[in-house]
Design a protein around this motif. Sequence first.
Motif, mmCIF file in Angstrom:
data_model
loop_
_atom_site.group_PDB
_atom_site.id
_atom_site.type_symbol
_atom_site.label_atom_id
_atom_site.label_comp_id
_atom_site.label_asym_id
_atom_site.label_seq_id
_atom_site.Cartn_x
_atom_site.Cartn_y
_atom_site.Cartn_z
ATOM 1 N N ARG A 228 -3.995 13.528 -2.015
ATOM 2 C CA ARG A 228 -4.289 12.553 -1.046
ATOM 3 C C ARG A 228 -3.258 11.348 -0.806
ATOM 4 N N ALA A 229 -2.535 11.013 -2.200
ATOM 5 C CA ALA A 229 -1.613 10.028 -2.132
ATOM 6 C C ALA A 229 -0.247 10.853 -1.626
ATOM 7 N N ARG A 230 0.064 11.869 -1.830
ATOM 8 C CA ARG A 230 1.191 12.500 -1.203
ATOM 9 C C ARG A 230 1.170 12.643 0.464
ATOM 10 N N ALA B 198 0.913 -1.350 -0.024
ATOM 11 C CA ALA B 198 0.115 0.081 -0.015
ATOM 12 C C ALA B 198 0.855 1.214 -0.076
ATOM 13 N N SER B 199 1.953 1.247 0.801
ATOM 14 C CA SER B 199 2.842 2.495 0.747
ATOM 15 C C SER B 199 3.579 2.586 -0.444
ATOM 16 N N HIS B 200 3.866 1.486 -1.244
ATOM 17 C CA HIS B 200 4.604 1.666 -2.290
ATOM 18 C C HIS B 200 3.672 2.251 -3.521
ATOM 19 N N GLY B 201 2.261 1.616 -3.410
ATOM 20 C CA GLY B 201 1.293 2.222 -4.308
ATOM 21 C C GLY B 201 0.977 3.557 -4.205
ATOM 22 N N LEU B 202 0.969 4.103 -3.008
ATOM 23 C CA LEU B 202 0.569 5.490 -2.731
ATOM 24 C C LEU B 202 1.937 6.388 -3.202
ATOM 25 N N ALA B 203 3.184 5.755 -3.094
ATOM 26 C CA ALA B 203 4.124 6.687 -3.575
ATOM 27 C C ALA B 203 4.255 6.557 -4.921
ATOM 28 N N PHE B 204 4.137 5.651 -5.803
ATOM 29 C CA PHE B 204 3.685 5.678 -7.132
ATOM 30 C C PHE B 204 2.583 6.498 -7.626
ATOM 31 N N ALA B 205 1.608 6.256 -7.323
ATOM 32 C CA ALA B 205 0.446 7.072 -7.355
ATOM 33 C C ALA B 205 0.819 8.612 -7.138
ATOM 34 N N ALA B 206 1.398 9.012 -6.058
ATOM 35 C CA ALA B 206 1.789 10.348 -6.051
ATOM 36 C C ALA B 206 2.931 10.926 -7.080
ATOM 37 N N ALA C 48 -0.537 10.648 2.165
ATOM 38 C CA ALA C 48 -0.621 9.378 3.078
ATOM 39 C C ALA C 48 0.700 8.783 2.678
ATOM 40 N N ALA C 49 1.340 9.152 1.770
ATOM 41 C CA ALA C 49 2.686 8.693 1.554
ATOM 42 C C ALA C 49 3.887 9.209 2.314
ATOM 43 N N GLY C 50 3.660 10.503 2.761
ATOM 44 C CA GLY C 50 4.665 11.158 3.474
ATOM 45 C C GLY C 50 5.228 12.368 2.707
ATOM 46 N N ARG C 51 5.582 13.192 3.327
ATOM 47 C CA ARG C 51 6.083 14.515 2.438
ATOM 48 C C ARG C 51 7.512 14.876 2.417
ATOM 49 N N ILE C 52 8.513 13.645 2.524
ATOM 50 C CA ILE C 52 9.679 13.844 2.240
ATOM 51 C C ILE C 52 10.011 13.721 0.706
ATOM 52 N N GLY C 53 8.970 13.756 -0.153
ATOM 53 C CA GLY C 53 9.228 14.041 -1.427
ATOM 54 C C GLY C 53 8.762 12.762 -2.138
ATOM 55 N N ASP C 54 8.153 12.757 -3.333
ATOM 56 C CA ASP C 54 7.642 11.625 -4.132
ATOM 57 C C ASP C 54 8.613 10.495 -4.344
ATOM 58 N N VAL C 55 9.594 10.992 -5.033
ATOM 59 C CA VAL C 55 10.677 10.151 -5.553
ATOM 60 C C VAL C 55 11.269 9.484 -4.357
#
Length: 258
Positions: free
Chosen positions: A179-181, A161-169, A183-190
């Motif tokens: 929403r994806a960013r 789920a975390s991997h998917g959220l990061a990819f979606a971001a 939930a995935a965290g604000r350290i940066g999408d990449v």
Amino acid sequence: MEIIAVAILGFFTLGYLLLGGADVGVGMVLPFLGRTDRERRLVVTAIAPFFLGNEVWLVAVIGILAGAFPELEAILLHGLYPAFSVLLVGWVVRDMGLWLRGRVDRRGWRLSWDAATVTGSWLVALSWGVVLGEILAGDVGRPGAAWAAVAGAAGAALLFASHGLAFAALRLTGTPHRRARGAAGRIGDVRTLAVTSAVIMVVVLAAGVRLDPTGAAADPDSLSFLVPAILVVTPFLMAAQAWSWYLFRHRVTEPVYL
């Protein structure tokens, strides 16, 4: 030759879990990212160009396992038969959901197949968690491996789920992207995707070490035939995958697929 065969098996397994794990993870969090029909179509569009190509890596893993490591294949399929059965069902259900959701222009129809996409994605992720959990615990097929299966399933659900959220971001725009960013965290999408990818790599390498496939490799004659053929085909597969990612490298702004 055995070492090369092991490296090839590890490479394709890692490739599938990194690439396929991203679209499976997006499917898991589809209701969170897409609250309306248009938003869900946007999320599906983000993975639509890739999910079939990503599944080729899994097909390659199965073929390599059957041809180059028949003993290992027998051990895994016998010991983890229920998990692999659920994985296959989840795979089919998820793909049906993705392919059929847009075939009929009715809200109930689309909601039903969106539910199939989510359900199938969760089944795939949880099944992989059971497989990896039991491998890492060294309890493949043992009656007392329930704790490893549960721990592996929970860990895989969180990781996919975390991997998917990061990819979606990285792929989405607008409200689903926010929403994806968030939930995935604000350290940066990449950076977020790099972290989840690194964790997947560690898990795969640890599972490979635990299995020690070198002792279960096919005879030298079989490997001498299979390994060169795989090495010839692999660059073409990688080139096709790279070309696909290059063509669809831009963020999704309109729901144009499925």
